[in-house]
Design a protein around this motif. Sequence first.
Motif, PDB file in Angstrom:
ATOM      1  N   VAL B 148      37.268  41.855  55.743  1.00  0.00           N
ATOM      2  CA  VAL B 148      38.415  42.727  56.013  1.00  0.00           C
ATOM      3  C   VAL B 148      37.997  43.867  56.942  1.00  0.00           C
ATOM      4  O   VAL B 148      38.609  44.089  57.994  1.00  0.00           O
ATOM      5  CB  VAL B 148      38.982  43.308  54.706  1.00  0.00           C
ATOM      6  N   TYR B 149      36.950  44.555  56.564  1.00  0.00           N
ATOM      7  CA  TYR B 149      36.539  45.691  57.391  1.00  0.00           C
ATOM      8  C   TYR B 149      35.898  45.249  58.689  1.00  0.00           C
ATOM      9  O   TYR B 149      35.973  45.939  59.704  1.00  0.00           O
ATOM     10  CB  TYR B 149      35.608  46.611  56.598  1.00  0.00           C
ATOM     11  N   LEU B 162      31.008  52.742  62.309  1.00  0.00           N
ATOM     12  CA  LEU B 162      32.151  52.803  61.420  1.00  0.00           C
ATOM     13  C   LEU B 162      32.084  51.744  60.324  1.00  0.00           C
ATOM     14  O   LEU B 162      32.435  52.006  59.175  1.00  0.00           O
ATOM     15  CB  LEU B 162      33.442  52.645  62.225  1.00  0.00           C
ATOM     16  N   MET B 165      29.983  52.720  57.377  1.00  0.00           N
ATOM     17  CA  MET B 165      30.599  53.878  56.741  1.00  0.00           C
ATOM     18  C   MET B 165      31.767  53.473  55.867  1.00  0.00           C
ATOM     19  O   MET B 165      32.038  54.059  54.836  1.00  0.00           O
ATOM     20  CB  MET B 165      31.100  54.794  57.855  1.00  0.00           C
ATOM     21  N   LEU B 166      32.499  52.480  56.309  1.00  0.00           N
ATOM     22  CA  LEU B 166      33.635  52.004  55.532  1.00  0.00           C
ATOM     23  C   LEU B 166      33.192  51.085  54.404  1.00  0.00           C
ATOM     24  O   LEU B 166      33.672  51.181  53.278  1.00  0.00           O
ATOM     25  CB  LEU B 166      34.601  51.230  56.443  1.00  0.00           C
ATOM     26  N   PRO B 169      30.502  52.401  50.909  1.00  0.00           N
ATOM     27  CA  PRO B 169      31.103  53.022  49.721  1.00  0.00           C
ATOM     28  C   PRO B 169      31.967  52.037  48.946  1.00  0.00           C
ATOM     29  O   PRO B 169      31.999  52.041  47.719  1.00  0.00           O
ATOM     30  CB  PRO B 169      31.961  54.154  50.296  1.00  0.00           C
ATOM     31  N   LEU B 170      32.686  51.183  49.699  1.00  0.00           N
ATOM     32  CA  LEU B 170      33.535  50.208  49.038  1.00  0.00           C
ATOM     33  C   LEU B 170      32.701  49.286  48.152  1.00  0.00           C
ATOM     34  O   LEU B 170      33.121  48.883  47.068  1.00  0.00           O
ATOM     35  CB  LEU B 170      34.288  49.378  50.085  1.00  0.00           C
ATOM     36  N   LEU B 171      31.508  48.941  48.630  1.00  0.00           N
ATOM     37  CA  LEU B 171      30.673  47.994  47.904  1.00  0.00           C
ATOM     38  C   LEU B 171      29.801  48.665  46.839  1.00  0.00           C
ATOM     39  O   LEU B 171      29.008  47.994  46.201  1.00  0.00           O
ATOM     40  CB  LEU B 171      29.786  47.216  48.877  1.00  0.00           C
ATOM     41  N   ALA B 172      29.969  49.974  46.655  1.00  0.00           N
ATOM     42  CA  ALA B 172      29.161  50.664  45.638  1.00  0.00           C
ATOM     43  C   ALA B 172      29.241  49.984  44.267  1.00  0.00           C
ATOM     44  O   ALA B 172      28.212  49.756  43.635  1.00  0.00           O
ATOM     45  CB  ALA B 172      29.569  52.133  45.550  1.00  0.00           C
ATOM     46  N   PRO B 173      30.435  49.661  43.770  1.00  0.00           N
ATOM     47  CA  PRO B 173      30.479  48.992  42.464  1.00  0.00           C
ATOM     48  C   PRO B 173      29.812  47.621  42.478  1.00  0.00           C
ATOM     49  O   PRO B 173      29.301  47.171  41.453  1.00  0.00           O
ATOM     50  CB  PRO B 173      31.976  48.878  42.159  1.00  0.00           C
ATOM     51  N   ILE B 176      26.146  48.381  42.108  1.00  0.00           N
ATOM     52  CA  ILE B 176      25.864  48.771  40.732  1.00  0.00           C
ATOM     53  C   ILE B 176      25.849  47.548  39.825  1.00  0.00           C
ATOM     54  O   ILE B 176      24.909  47.335  39.059  1.00  0.00           O
ATOM     55  CB  ILE B 176      26.910  49.788  40.226  1.00  0.00           C
ATOM     56  N   PHE B 203      36.214  41.902  41.249  1.00  0.00           N
ATOM     57  CA  PHE B 203      36.134  42.448  42.604  1.00  0.00           C
ATOM     58  C   PHE B 203      36.362  41.345  43.633  1.00  0.00           C
ATOM     59  O   PHE B 203      37.179  41.476  44.557  1.00  0.00           O
ATOM     60  CB  PHE B 203      34.769  43.107  42.805  1.00  0.00           C
ATOM     61  N   LEU B 206      39.989  40.079  43.635  1.00  0.00           N
ATOM     62  CA  LEU B 206      40.918  41.050  44.213  1.00  0.00           C
ATOM     63  C   LEU B 206      40.795  41.107  45.725  1.00  0.00           C
ATOM     64  O   LEU B 206      41.799  41.129  46.448  1.00  0.00           O
ATOM     65  CB  LEU B 206      40.641  42.438  43.641  1.00  0.00           C
ATOM     66  N   TYR B 207      39.553  41.133  46.219  1.00  0.00           N
ATOM     67  CA  TYR B 207      39.395  41.294  47.658  1.00  0.00           C
ATOM     68  C   TYR B 207      39.634  40.011  48.425  1.00  0.00           C
ATOM     69  O   TYR B 207      40.043  40.053  49.596  1.00  0.00           O
ATOM     70  CB  TYR B 207      38.060  41.967  47.982  1.00  0.00           C
TER      71      TYR B 207
END
Lengths: 44, 222, 262
Positions: B148-149, B162, B165-166, B169-173, B176, B203, B206-207
């Motif tokens: 998507v990004y 970019l 940067m996008l 953070p989205l993939l942080a979970p 984890i 995840f 959903l994505y």
Amino acid sequence: MSTTGYIVLSWVATFAIGGGYALSIVLRGRKLSRAVPPERRRWM
Amino acid sequence: MIRDAALVAAKDLRLELRARVGMGQVLPFAVLVLLLFAFALDPDRGVLERATPGLFWVGVLFSSVLVLQRSFGVEAEDGILDALRLSGMAPAAIFLGKVAALVVQLAVLEVVLGVGVVVFYDAQPAHAPLLLSVAATATLSIAAAGSVYGALSARLRSRDTLLPMLLLPLLAPVLISATRGFEVGLEGHAGGGWSWVALLGVFATLYLALGAFLFRPLLEDA
Amino acid sequence: MSTPPNRSGHAPPVASGPESTSSTGTRVLGAAALVGLALSVVYGLFVSPPDAQLGETIRMIYTHVPTVSVAYVAFVVTAVSSAMYLWKRTEFWDLLGASSAEIGVVFFVLTILNGALWGKTTWGVFWRWEPRLTTSAVLLLMYIGYLAVRAVPADTRVRATRCAIVGLVAVVNIPIVHKAVDWWRGLHQGRTVLGTIDPEMGGNQLVAMYLSLATGLVVFVWMLLHRFRVAYLVERAADAGLEEALAERRAERGTPSVEVAP
């Protein structure tokens, strides 16, 4: 810094940053309003 | 639609095989990351062994960004995205095809990194099914969100800065969850490794759904 | 019925537009906000008693809960606007979503700031990887990404589409980030006290809390109205700039040109 100091800092910083941001929006709004012809300034 | 997706996936993989950027550049980069961690964290202090799950997935994430930039960068330059859009294929099919191609590339990456951590960090896989499930769901997640990004930033000149940067953070979970899952699977930590698989599955689902739904506006306008 | 001639004989003045982004609505909201803020200070800092568990630091919760609540509301507004934009493709939804996202980022910064200050007093350190703060950091970074995409110069529709997609992609991640961080950090620490409206709060503490929260929401709406209008003006100013450039071009074309099109 004492607890009281941090509490005061927390409130002051919140108001300062929030207020500063609010002010910047309003000032920007005034400046832009002057740059745009009167009949086109508002969405409604 | 599956056939269209397969066509797109095959095209992507063929392009990649011919260019050999993946093998020539990204895989060495991944191994390099493992080495850099060893230099930074000092093998003698036992940190590397304990941190292996995390280091593995951080390595995967950084290398994935490169794979994505490569995958979508080529598209933009050759106008392939436009051609796909005009081809009449369902955008969702194009999306799924790209995801599938990415999954294959990421899987190769993970195998290489897996061998790397076994060799360099003395990792000892304890629960293979858990490890594989974590890896599968995490890879799907990275591929879906990354597509998507990746598509969104394909035509941007600032794509290189970019996209990470996008995406990161989205993939942080995902980081984890995958790390916690690997901790259980590699070192036999107590705790429900399978709950993390479940979260990763959510995840990914959903994505995948969101990406399929959003790919039409992405192709048309972004 | 014809309009009577102006006494001085001059033509009636041209209809003038507003000189700023204020309106009756914003003035009412603004007044309410100021009253609310004053009362919040009084109740939060003075009238309400210290907490049995948290002591005086509960007074920092009175700023923390409103900022985090507003940030979440702002991001929900952005998410809804993003979805509506992709459906309706009108400028209104694009501008609303972007305005709300910016406000959300500001409030998240405030949230983290207050959280860090609270942490310093309670734990002695500015940061701990506890669920609330960690989640806030991730969400903040996601929405800074939204603003970064917004800042890329592009055709209006292209930019709006990109932002709408980021808005939707980011909001879907919020519950997942929460779950992942809670499970992860929840292993190491007990339930976090930070930022919850504890039902054991009584009397004036609850008053202070709900007062601050309500005031925060009023401030949000006020900011959103102003920021939306600013965004609208930015677009109109850009239109005006474009029209000027086009007008100049046409004026140039009026003069005979040496080149003749084949």
